[in-house]
Design a protein around this motif. Structure first.
Motif, PDB file in Angstrom:
ATOM      1  N   LYS A 124      93.187 -93.012 -95.859  1.00  0.00           N
ATOM      2  CA  LYS A 124      93.817 -94.099 -95.544  1.00  0.00           C
ATOM      3  C   LYS A 124      93.320 -95.297 -96.401  1.00  0.00           C
ATOM      4  O   LYS A 124      92.323 -95.572 -96.689  1.00  0.00           O
ATOM      5  CB  LYS A 124      93.656 -94.611 -93.984  1.00  0.00           C
ATOM      6  CG  LYS A 124      94.260 -93.653 -92.993  1.00  0.00           C
ATOM      7  CD  LYS A 124      94.823 -94.307 -91.761  1.00  0.00           C
ATOM      8  CE  LYS A 124      95.278 -93.247 -90.835  1.00  0.00           C
ATOM      9  NZ  LYS A 124      95.992 -92.060 -91.258  1.00  0.00           N
ATOM     10  N   TRP A 125      94.473 -96.075 -96.733  1.00  0.00           N
ATOM     11  CA  TRP A 125      94.033 -97.252 -97.493  1.00  0.00           C
ATOM     12  C   TRP A 125      93.885 -98.654 -96.506  1.00  0.00           C
ATOM     13  O   TRP A 125      94.814 -98.952 -95.992  1.00  0.00           O
ATOM     14  CB  TRP A 125      95.251 -97.676 -98.555  1.00  0.00           C
ATOM     15  CG  TRP A 125      95.006 -97.011 -99.671  1.00  0.00           C
ATOM     16  CD1 TRP A 125      94.052 -95.841-100.267  1.00  0.00           C
ATOM     17  CD2 TRP A 125      96.044 -97.091-100.841  1.00  0.00           C
ATOM     18  NE1 TRP A 125      94.428 -95.640-101.329  1.00  0.00           N
ATOM     19  CE2 TRP A 125      95.670 -96.229-101.991  1.00  0.00           C
ATOM     20  CE3 TRP A 125      97.029 -97.932-101.123  1.00  0.00           C
ATOM     21  CZ2 TRP A 125      96.254 -96.160-103.226  1.00  0.00           C
ATOM     22  CZ3 TRP A 125      98.013 -97.890-102.198  1.00  0.00           C
ATOM     23  CH2 TRP A 125      97.258 -96.978-103.355  1.00  0.00           C
ATOM     24  N   GLU A 126      92.813 -99.229 -96.578  1.00  0.00           N
ATOM     25  CA  GLU A 126      92.728-100.263 -95.843  1.00  0.00           C
ATOM     26  C   GLU A 126      92.830-101.567 -96.570  1.00  0.00           C
ATOM     27  O   GLU A 126      91.909-101.619 -97.675  1.00  0.00           O
ATOM     28  CB  GLU A 126      91.490-100.360 -94.982  1.00  0.00           C
ATOM     29  CG  GLU A 126      91.366 -99.332 -93.981  1.00  0.00           C
ATOM     30  CD  GLU A 126      90.523 -99.433 -92.903  1.00  0.00           C
ATOM     31  OE1 GLU A 126      89.906-100.550 -92.981  1.00  0.00           O
ATOM     32  OE2 GLU A 126      90.212 -98.721 -92.225  1.00  0.00           O
ATOM     33  N   ILE A 127      93.900-101.890 -96.818  1.00  0.00           N
ATOM     34  CA  ILE A 127      94.132-102.960 -97.829  1.00  0.00           C
ATOM     35  C   ILE A 127      93.118-104.197 -97.727  1.00  0.00           C
ATOM     36  O   ILE A 127      93.234-104.883 -96.427  1.00  0.00           O
ATOM     37  CB  ILE A 127      95.624-103.412 -97.775  1.00  0.00           C
ATOM     38  CG1 ILE A 127      96.421-102.390 -98.265  1.00  0.00           C
ATOM     39  CG2 ILE A 127      95.962-104.797 -98.789  1.00  0.00           C
ATOM     40  CD1 ILE A 127      97.887-102.401 -98.084  1.00  0.00           C
ATOM     41  N   PRO A 128      92.550-104.521 -98.461  1.00  0.00           N
ATOM     42  CA  PRO A 128      91.409-105.581 -98.383  1.00  0.00           C
ATOM     43  C   PRO A 128      92.187-107.015 -97.839  1.00  0.00           C
ATOM     44  O   PRO A 128      93.337-107.296 -98.239  1.00  0.00           O
ATOM     45  CB  PRO A 128      90.734-105.835 -99.602  1.00  0.00           C
ATOM     46  CG  PRO A 128      91.333-104.719-100.494  1.00  0.00           C
ATOM     47  CD  PRO A 128      92.536-104.178 -99.998  1.00  0.00           C
TER      48      PRO A 128
END
Lengths: 307, 366
Positions: A124-128
């Motif tokens: 998963k991408w945890e968008i900063p």
């Protein structure tokens, strides 16, 4: 029954996951129909994308390569439809149906050795920054990349269709193919490209089901998602942002239905399971009450250049 | 350069020849497919198309099966062809098939263990009504609101599958079945069982109904006003409008008839060859019948032949699965390929293929 165990945050977050396959397939089909071609083979291209994406994803261990392969497979299959419909002038409804039947058989054949295997997980991408926003962060910004890719495709489709010359030509071809032909536009070439785009999108949508949503290969696993995507295009009046709205509404219904099943609501499982299809019918009826506004003028018509 | 020239009328010659060409092309492409799967292509083709009919050991078993499989396919395809001719696309025959089976079986099971002669006719009637009613949903929605019948009829297949799952585990479950899903078996219920009319031939009531449907459809299309209107609407919609064809009536007639026939097919299947209502008694006949209708060129006699051929691929496919280990899905794909070749070759009956001479040469010739 315990409705308290349904977490609204998780529900909304899984809504995006549930909606993505249909969103991808529907946005592709919207472009195809905007160019004046009705491709009823979405289900067949999705299931083929699902099996090819899964097979390649498992073999290479990289889901992203699986998605690329699924897009290629979907586009390749759609070219079969394109050649039949555009060059051999076959009936679009019948050919689309044929594509679906063919895709179901093809996928079952390819998929046999891959039954019971688990797909590699997609990180998963945890968008900063954005993902740290309370409430909104977990709902919208902690998904796998394909969710964002699908949103970008919708945005790009909207931009190209409404703001560029290429989009204008595509819409012109769909509105009136004879006029577009007289103006010197290559009707068949434009349509072929639109069909390929639709196939690639449907393929990726299918792969999202087998690689992320389930994530496994099961024969016939798209279970009508392609047909629902076709219904969403009608619901959306062929407009990209409304396709997004329709797909997310539908995703919401199917997630809610699953959650209610899990919570043990005293409604028979079968009624809950058939609810997405019943609601689709209901939506189609409501839309048709309003008349067929927005359908491209040449949709489904045969084009034969005489000069 | 190849150029296509539209024929003023579809060619009858090519119309009759294209299905044959499509079958040959499918055999060749199928042979390549089987070869890619590591089987001997000639042997595979022979196992599918020849052995079920003429093999010494398998023939006697599979010849009756041909009727059993062809019956429902023909019955459904005849109904679908009426709508397809008029541009009314009922693609949810699978759902109507399921609902016909469920309704018909429910009527029969309600009277268990009665021995009345009237039970089976009542079941047949209920089956037809069940399928008809299920097809009337897209029909009425189309007539009243202009809703797309393709999508509605297809969505209703999934609804019907859920209803089937529900009743076979609930309402119609065998009370003596030790909790297993599925209804009572009609083999143990003689008054409601759809047996072979002549033992060992596979000729059950459903096959008889299919033959009757072929004859009636032929009469309808060639001798009756309604059949003329169906053909006219498909071939010249504008002319049909001027001729005063009532589209509402036509839509309801085509969808209703195809639904009723699909429902009948379901009832005959569930009370005969399948024997009980179970979660997966439906074998996709409703979808394969679409291919049968096109392969038969939407013509009753053509559909009869196409149904027999498609039944042969089912039986031959099973045999090839058994003998050669050919995957079952290969046959499904084979059937899909047939549809593609058919549609591709259809062009020959609608267009003339000409070699394009450059414009300058044409001018010079004048």
């Amino acid at each position: 029954m315990d409705l308290g165990q349904i977490n609204p945050l998780l529900l909304l977050a899984s809504l995006m996951v549930a909606a993505t396959p249909i969103l991808l397939a529907a946005i592709g089909e919207a472009v195809v129909e905007k160019s004046g071609v009705l491709n009823l083979g979405v289900e067949g291209m999705m299931i083929t994308g699902a099996v090819v994406g899964f097979a390649i994803g498992v073999t290479t261990g990289a889901p992203s390569i699986g998605f690329v392969a699924a897009a290629v497979a979907g586009a390749a299959l759609s070219m079969l439809f394109g050649v039949l419909v555009l060059y051999l002038k076959s009936n679009q409804v019948a050919t689309g149906l044929g594509l679906t039947l063919f895709g179901l058989g093809l996928s079952a054949l390819i998929g046999k050795p891959y039954e019971g295997i688990k797909a590699p997980t997609m990180a998963k991408w945890e968008i900063p920054l954005l993902s740290d926003i309370p409430v909104l962060g977990p709902i919208m910004f902690r998904h796998d990349p394909m969710v964002y890719v699908s949103l970008i495709i919708v945005a790009l489709t909207w931009y190209v269709l409404t703001r560029t010359r290429a989009g204008l030509i595509l819409r012109g071809v769909g509105e009136n193919h004879n006029a577009a032909h007289a103006l010197g536009y290559k009707v068949i070439r434009v349509r072929l490209m639109a069909i390929a785009f639709g196939g690639a999108c449907a393929g990726m949508g299918g792969a999202y089901i087998s690689l992320v949503r389930v994530p496994q290969w099961v024969e016939g696993m798209t279970a009508g998602a392609g047909w629902i995507a076709l219904a969403i295009v009608v619901f959306a009046s062929w407009r990209p942002w409304r396709v997004l709205l329709g797909a997310y509404l539908f995703g919401g219904i199917s997630v809610l239905q699953l959650n209610l099943q899990a919570a043990g609501v005293p409604i028979p499982v079968e009624i809950l399971a058939m609810s997405p299809y019943l609601i689709t019918i209901l939506v189609l009826v409501v839309i048709s009450l309003r008349g067929n506004h927005g359908a491209p003028g040449s949709l489904g018509r045969e084009f034969h250049a005489t000069h | 350069m190849i150029r296509l020239e539209k024929r003023p009328q579809p060619s009858k010659f090519w119309g009759a020849l294209t299905p044959v060409l499509a079958v040959i092309a499918t055999m060749i492409a199928g042979g390549i497919l089987f070869w890619m799967l590591g089987k001997d292509p000639l042997e595979a083709i022979r196992t599918i198309f020849w052995d079920p009919l003429f093999h010494e050991t398998f023939g006697p078993y599979s010849r009756p099966q041909l009727m059993v499989k062809a019956g429902p396919l023909i019955l459904i395809a005849i109904g679908l062809s009426l709508g397809f001719r008029a541009g009314i696309w009922n693609i949810g025959a699978e759902g109507q098939y399921i609902m016909g089976a469920v309704c018909g079986a429910a009527v029969g099971l309600a009277f268990y263990p009665s021995e009345s002669m009237l039970i089976f006719p009542a079941m047949v009637l209920a089956g037809a009504i069940g399928g008809w009613a299920w097809a009337m949903i897209p029909g009425v929605l189309k007539v009243k609101f202009g809703t797309n019948e393709i999508l509605v009829s297809l969505m209703l297949v999934y609804v019907a599958e859920n209803i089937l799952a529900s009743v076979s585990q609930g309402l119609l479950k065998n009370p003596d079945g030790m909790g297993f899903p599925g209804s009572r078996n009609f083999r143990d219920f003689p008054a409601a069982h759809n047996t072979d009319l002549i033992a060992g031939t596979g000729m059950h009531w459903g096959v008889a109904a299919a033959f009757i449907a072929v004859i009636l459809a032929y009469i309808l299309l060639t001798r009756h006003m309604l059949g003329f209107q169906v053909r006219l609407t498909g071939e010249a919609p504008r002319a049909a409008k001027f001729a005063g064809v009532n589209p509402t009536r036509l839509i309801l007639f085509c969808l209703g008839t195809s639904g009723a026939l699909a429902g009948l097919a379901g009832l005959f299947e569930v009370s005969g060859p399948s024997g009980q209502v179970s979660i997966d008694f439906n074998a996709g006949y409703g979808f394969t019948a679409i291919i049968v209708a096109f392969l038969g060129r939407l013509h009753p006699i053509g559909i009869l032949l196409a149904g027999l051929l498609m039944a042969l691929t089912y039986i031959g496919g099973e045999l090839a699965q058994l003998m050669l280990g050919l995957p079952g899905a290969a046959i499904q794909m084979f059937q899909g390929m047939l549809m593609f070749f058919l549609l591709a070759m259809d062009m020959l009956s609608h267009y003339r293929v000409r070699w394009k001479t450059p414009v300058a040469a044409q001018e010079g010739a004048k």
